[in-house]
Scaffold this motif. Sequence first.
Motif, PDB file in Angstrom:
ATOM      1  N   ARG A  58      80.388  45.747  45.016  1.00  0.00           N
ATOM      2  CA  ARG A  58      81.507  45.546  44.086  1.00  0.00           C
ATOM      3  C   ARG A  58      82.737  45.011  44.823  1.00  0.00           C
ATOM      4  N   ARG A  59      83.012  45.551  45.992  1.00  0.00           N
ATOM      5  CA  ARG A  59      84.163  45.069  46.760  1.00  0.00           C
ATOM      6  C   ARG A  59      83.977  43.608  47.164  1.00  0.00           C
ATOM      7  N   MET A  60      82.755  43.230  47.542  1.00  0.00           N
ATOM      8  CA  MET A  60      82.492  41.848  47.919  1.00  0.00           C
ATOM      9  C   MET A  60      82.689  40.906  46.733  1.00  0.00           C
ATOM     10  N   LEU A  61      82.156  41.300  45.585  1.00  0.00           N
ATOM     11  CA  LEU A  61      82.295  40.474  44.387  1.00  0.00           C
ATOM     12  C   LEU A  61      83.755  40.341  43.983  1.00  0.00           C
ATOM     13  N   ALA A  62      84.535  41.391  44.190  1.00  0.00           N
ATOM     14  CA  ALA A  62      85.938  41.380  43.795  1.00  0.00           C
ATOM     15  C   ALA A  62      86.764  40.384  44.599  1.00  0.00           C
ATOM     16  N   VAL A  63      86.316  40.089  45.833  1.00  0.00           N
ATOM     17  CA  VAL A  63      87.077  39.143  46.659  1.00  0.00           C
ATOM     18  C   VAL A  63      86.437  37.760  46.688  1.00  0.00           C
ATOM     19  N   GLY A  64      85.497  37.508  45.778  1.00  0.00           N
ATOM     20  CA  GLY A  64      85.003  36.152  45.609  1.00  0.00           C
ATOM     21  C   GLY A  64      83.577  35.879  46.016  1.00  0.00           C
ATOM     22  N   PHE A  65      82.873  36.875  46.557  1.00  0.00           N
ATOM     23  CA  PHE A  65      81.462  36.634  46.918  1.00  0.00           C
ATOM     24  C   PHE A  65      80.639  36.368  45.667  1.00  0.00           C
ATOM     25  N   THR A  66      79.705  35.444  45.769  1.00  0.00           N
ATOM     26  CA  THR A  66      78.770  35.212  44.684  1.00  0.00           C
ATOM     27  C   THR A  66      77.404  34.890  45.268  1.00  0.00           C
ATOM     28  N   ALA A  67      76.387  35.056  44.445  1.00  0.00           N
ATOM     29  CA  ALA A  67      75.016  34.744  44.856  1.00  0.00           C
ATOM     30  C   ALA A  67      74.453  33.701  43.903  1.00  0.00           C
ATOM     31  N   THR A  68      73.659  32.787  44.437  1.00  0.00           N
ATOM     32  CA  THR A  68      73.130  31.706  43.630  1.00  0.00           C
ATOM     33  C   THR A  68      71.775  31.266  44.148  1.00  0.00           C
ATOM     34  N   SER A  69      71.032  30.580  43.284  1.00  0.00           N
ATOM     35  CA  SER A  69      69.789  29.920  43.694  1.00  0.00           C
ATOM     36  C   SER A  69      69.909  28.410  43.524  1.00  0.00           C
ATOM     37  N   ASP A  70      71.131  27.928  43.311  1.00  0.00           N
ATOM     38  CA  ASP A  70      71.403  26.513  43.114  1.00  0.00           C
ATOM     39  C   ASP A  70      71.703  25.861  44.467  1.00  0.00           C
ATOM     40  N   THR A  71      70.852  24.964  44.913  1.00  0.00           N
ATOM     41  CA  THR A  71      71.039  24.328  46.215  1.00  0.00           C
ATOM     42  C   THR A  71      72.266  23.422  46.260  1.00  0.00           C
ATOM     43  N   ALA A  72      72.807  23.052  45.096  1.00  0.00           N
ATOM     44  CA  ALA A  72      73.958  22.152  45.084  1.00  0.00           C
ATOM     45  C   ALA A  72      75.161  22.767  45.789  1.00  0.00           C
ATOM     46  N   VAL A  73      75.283  24.081  45.750  1.00  0.00           N
ATOM     47  CA  VAL A  73      76.448  24.723  46.374  1.00  0.00           C
ATOM     48  C   VAL A  73      76.406  24.587  47.890  1.00  0.00           C
ATOM     49  N   LEU A  74      75.221  24.367  48.450  1.00  0.00           N
ATOM     50  CA  LEU A  74      75.096  24.290  49.900  1.00  0.00           C
ATOM     51  C   LEU A  74      75.746  23.035  50.477  1.00  0.00           C
ATOM     52  N   SER A  75      76.013  22.048  49.652  1.00  0.00           N
ATOM     53  CA  SER A  75      76.630  20.807  50.125  1.00  0.00           C
ATOM     54  C   SER A  75      78.137  20.931  50.243  1.00  0.00           C
ATOM     55  N   ARG A  76      78.690  22.085  49.840  1.00  0.00           N
ATOM     56  CA  ARG A  76      80.145  22.223  49.836  1.00  0.00           C
ATOM     57  C   ARG A  76      80.644  23.240  50.855  1.00  0.00           C
ATOM     58  N   VAL A  77      79.787  23.661  51.787  1.00  0.00           N
ATOM     59  CA  VAL A  77      80.198  24.680  52.754  1.00  0.00           C
ATOM     60  C   VAL A  77      80.405  24.058  54.133  1.00  0.00           C
ATOM     61  N   ARG A  78      81.231  24.716  54.929  1.00  0.00           N
ATOM     62  CA  ARG A  78      81.509  24.236  56.287  1.00  0.00           C
ATOM     63  C   ARG A  78      80.553  24.853  57.312  1.00  0.00           C
ATOM     64  N   ALA A  79      80.025  26.030  56.974  1.00  0.00           N
ATOM     65  CA  ALA A  79      79.125  26.730  57.899  1.00  0.00           C
ATOM     66  C   ALA A  79      78.012  27.394  57.097  1.00  0.00           C
ATOM     67  N   ALA A  80      76.844  27.545  57.724  1.00  0.00           N
ATOM     68  CA  ALA A  80      75.700  28.182  57.067  1.00  0.00           C
ATOM     69  C   ALA A  80      74.978  29.064  58.073  1.00  0.00           C
ATOM     70  N   LEU A  81      74.653  30.268  57.632  1.00  0.00           N
ATOM     71  CA  LEU A  81      73.864  31.195  58.439  1.00  0.00           C
ATOM     72  C   LEU A  81      72.496  31.346  57.797  1.00  0.00           C
ATOM     73  N   ILE A  82      71.438  31.134  58.571  1.00  0.00           N
ATOM     74  CA  ILE A  82      70.075  31.337  58.077  1.00  0.00           C
ATOM     75  C   ILE A  82      69.647  32.746  58.478  1.00  0.00           C
ATOM     76  N   CYS A  83      69.475  33.604  57.484  1.00  0.00           N
ATOM     77  CA  CYS A  83      69.167  35.024  57.711  1.00  0.00           C
ATOM     78  C   CYS A  83      67.879  35.447  57.018  1.00  0.00           C
ATOM     79  N   GLU A  84      67.014  34.494  56.742  1.00  0.00           N
ATOM     80  CA  GLU A  84      65.735  34.821  56.116  1.00  0.00           C
ATOM     81  C   GLU A  84      64.876  35.660  57.073  1.00  0.00           C
ATOM     82  N   PRO A  85      64.137  36.636  56.572  1.00  0.00           N
ATOM     83  CA  PRO A  85      63.286  37.446  57.457  1.00  0.00           C
ATOM     84  C   PRO A  85      62.113  36.655  57.997  1.00  0.00           C
TER      85      PRO A  85
END
Length: 428
Positions: A58-85
């Motif tokens: 809840r605290r994360m969501l309140a400060v702007g965190f969101t989750a998505t399955s839309d790959t389009a958002v990945l083109s708008r970030v400056r950094a990416a962390l791959i944390c898949e198991p």
Amino acid sequence: MPADLAILGLGHLGLPAAQAATAQSVVTVGFTGDPHEAAALRAGRPPVDGSLSAAELRRMLAVGFTATSDTAVLSRVRAALICEPAPLGPDRTLDLDGIRAAARALAPGLRPHSLVVLETPVYPGTTEEVVRPLLEEGSGLRAGRDFHLAYSPSRVDPSRAETPRGDAARREPGAAPRVIGGLTAACTEAAVAFYGRLAEKAVRARGLKEAETVKVLETNFRHVNTAFVNEMAVLCHDLGVDLWDVLRCAETNPAGFPVFRPGPGVGGHSVPVDPGCLPTARRIPGHPPRMVELAQEVNERMPRYVTQRVATLLNEHGKSLRGARVLLLGVTYQPDVADQEGAPAREIAARLKDLGADLSFHDPYVLRWRPAGLTVPRADGLYEAAADADLTLLLQHHGVYDLHGLAAKAQLLLDTRGATPAGACHRL
């Protein structure tokens, strides 16, 4: 609002990383290929593995965190962390399919001057030999020239348990120093600058493979030393020696004695990595590390040894394991978390069931449990169940367990964690 950071993989590695980022006001989006998982997180439903509490989400969501399955958002970030198991597959090599899928999803929208960091525990060489080609092929960019590529082994503390002050008092996820190795010196510095916002200290490795091998060393160090104390546990039992008293005394050595405890097995997501199992092992000079292989054999024997101890203890008290009521306490791999990955309780339950035991379990973090396809009923009344069971087997010491009370109620109590006072019950 465009995000500064994308985290690909929202499991036991990705969500704590997202928590650390949002805590430092980094605008973060979490990416998963599962739209249902993304929707659940957006709705404030935390994962069942306990990697994040509802209040933390809840605290994360309140400060702007969101989750998505839309790959389009990945083109708008400056950094990416791959944390898949990268779980251990049937052939005892790491399954890198999740990492490959994340790299393929990220590549089409990869922008020049952006930073990509792999955090998943992997074999040395994975970042350069697996991730780099997929990113370059899908983006048309070149790593080290057009974008920065680095590796930083995740250092999530899975035992960040609730304290009496609540989850706000948990250990901050960014407190541990971060080891960072880049494809080039510029890649390393770009990653160091990024992690400077999240961690108190950055440790520069010489390169990608050195940073990847740090996790191999840390994980194998844990498994090898745990195997040694597990062998000491068996030896001390055979000799009639109190192992736990031996450990207590040895820890007073002023020269330093690393604390490792025996147990029913070794669980967790970071599996011991034997370079002899590498796909490129035939090109590695020298010999595979026999100590790692031997440690793995020792640790994998512990569930069988615990089962034998249960049968022997029942027999000494005039009871047979077949038909005996056995209560299993704690089925997760770490205390005070819900994560069951690699927990030895699964194999122990299967072995006890095969020998005819009538099983039940209790775990404050697990409501339903089906180890190896078995349906094991959950005991609602802990003390009543312990009093009714022919033997109670402590496999994980959760903080809510009153071991004094359990030892008084249980007909027989076998403690595999050395958590009970000496003389209160039988210990591993």
